[in-house]
Scaffold this motif. Sequence first.
Motif: not given
Length: 211
Positions: A154-165
Amino acid sequence: MSGGLFISFEGGEGVGKSTQVRRLAARLQAAGREVVVTREPGGSPGAEAIRNLVLNGSADRWSPVTETLLMYASRRDHIERTLRPALERGAVVLCDRYADSTRAYQGAAGGADPDLISALETFILEDVRPVRTLVFDLDPEAGLARALGRPDAEARFESKGLDFHRRLRAGFLAIARDEPARCRVIDAAGDPDQVEARILDALADLPGVLG
Ligand code: TYD
């Protein structure tokens, strides 16, 4: 909510919440409390079905507004079937993510309108709100490295990139700043024993929790 105690655990990816939820649950059970451990999105059969929709697939599968609505559909089912009954029984509820995750992920990081999210909080949460929220804080690069090291589909949000995080971290810290009576920021760096000690400190003023 009569007798019950609602504590939520929040933060970005890979901050170590789940380990600490388990540790605190064991400690409270040993002290004789009824403990309900639950999570969002999920925590009831209907909410888990929505979880499968929202956490799988490509990063742009859902827009932030659609995600907000899916999170709130799942949250309402969780409240009706799990949270409200548990709190009415007098249980301690430990919830791995709750409404602040929508404010931070879909709002601060995703760009969904904060007024929409506030309106949903009013109509959907009603009085089912945590008395204490532990906001786990960690440098997003360290958190993502930990999260991506897990065998987790379940990695949809993990794949969003550093700026998002980075926006996500700022979003959580802003919530904690705006609601200091409810929220405590937990430094999530260090080993699990150190983090657990910080959590016990952050709960020490809640009557009847830790004796
Ligand atoms: P999970 O695998 O439980 O992640 P974690 O271990 O980091 O808690 O997945 C939950 C994911 O759902 C996580 O990436 C955050 C996201 N989420 C939202 O975007 N909005 C929300 O309202 C909630 C509850 C979760």
